[in-house]
Design an enzyme around this catalytic site. Sequence first.
Site, PDB file in Angstrom:
ATOM      1  N   LYS A 214       0.845  -1.195   0.000  1.00 18.33           N
ATOM      2  CA  LYS A 214       0.000   0.000   0.000  1.00 18.33           C
ATOM      3  C   LYS A 214       0.887   1.255   0.000  1.00 18.33           C
ATOM      4  CE  LYS A 214      -3.201   2.023   3.378  1.00 18.33           C
ATOM      5  NZ  LYS A 214      -3.921   3.056   2.746  1.00 18.33           N
TER       6      LYS A 214
ATOM      7  N   ASN B 206       6.690   6.759  -0.212  1.00 18.56           N
ATOM      8  CA  ASN B 206       7.999   6.082  -0.174  1.00 18.56           C
ATOM      9  C   ASN B 206       8.412   5.647   1.226  1.00 18.56           C
ATOM     10  OD1 ASN B 206       8.436   6.546  -3.004  1.00 18.56           O
ATOM     11  ND2 ASN B 206       8.803   8.696  -2.450  1.00 18.56           N
ATOM     12  N   ARG B 207       7.413   5.470   2.107  1.00 21.79           N
ATOM     13  CA  ARG B 207       7.694   5.059   3.499  1.00 21.79           C
ATOM     14  C   ARG B 207       8.518   6.103   4.272  1.00 21.79           C
ATOM     15  NH1 ARG B 207       4.179   1.923   1.973  1.00 21.79           N
ATOM     16  NH2 ARG B 207       4.266  -0.344   2.097  1.00 21.79           N
ATOM     17  N   LEU B 208       8.536   7.352   3.766  1.00 23.51           N
ATOM     18  CA  LEU B 208       9.262   8.420   4.469  1.00 23.51           C
ATOM     19  C   LEU B 208       8.253   9.131   5.378  1.00 23.51           C
ATOM     20  CD1 LEU B 208      12.225   9.165   4.342  1.00 23.51           C
ATOM     21  CD2 LEU B 208      11.662  10.937   2.687  1.00 23.51           C
TER      22      LEU B 208
END
Length: 212
Positions: free
Chosen positions: A10, A190-192
Amino acid sequence: MSKDLSNYRKKYSKGKLIENIIPKNPIDLFLNWFNDVEQNKSEQEPNIMSISTVDENKMPRSRIVLLKKFSKSGFVFFTNYNSRKGLNINLNSNVCLSFYWPNFERQVIVNGKATKISETDSVEYFDSRPKGSKISAIISNQSKVIESRDLLDKKFSELLKSGIPLNKPDHWGGYLVKPTEIEFWQGRENRLHDRIIYKNDDKDWKFYRLSP
Ligand SMILES: Cc1cc2nc3c(=O)[nH]c(=O)nc-3n(C[C@H](O)[C@H](O)[C@H](O)COP(=O)(O)O)c2cc1C
């Protein structure tokens, strides 16, 4: 048997958590986030949270309970004081609460100390509960091994028929979790992700950004 879940991917992109727009007090931010979920009506129970406790061997255990009230004093939930969580809290009042609201890609983690609320406040809440919930709280020795489902159903219908007043049992009531740290997590691309942690140094809250 094994099931590969590595393809669940996701993307998180629904919001931001930026220092210059967040309140000084974390409960104000919690209120804003809670209101967002409530108004959006995407979660049937926005007040679902997990509570983790540890036992005498430092073994942690988490389970879901319902948040019933929050304020600058802390977070209140109700349970059986003799349950596994209740016995854990007797030995070690440090607990961890966590909330996850998937539709907003937001998580909140609260560390704090749990203390019993006043008997008067517990009675007031107990009396507001539906009849069936009162009966269940009275007949259930929460977390203890029982002989069968049938026995539970029998106890329930016996008390229902008996006409005995449904008073709050002594071993049932609320806990207030007074927070020492509250972390707000907002999923980002981007999971940041954004992570802001508030820490309480005796009287004031200070917040810090954590690396995702
Ligand atoms: C959606 C949901 C809401 C729940 N709400 C409560 C609650 O408010 N209080 C409670 O004692 N248990 C609640 N439970 C049950 C707990 O998860 C747990 O089974 C129970 O409290 C016994 O936990 P323990 O044996 O670790 O003490 C809820 C479970 C679910 C799935």
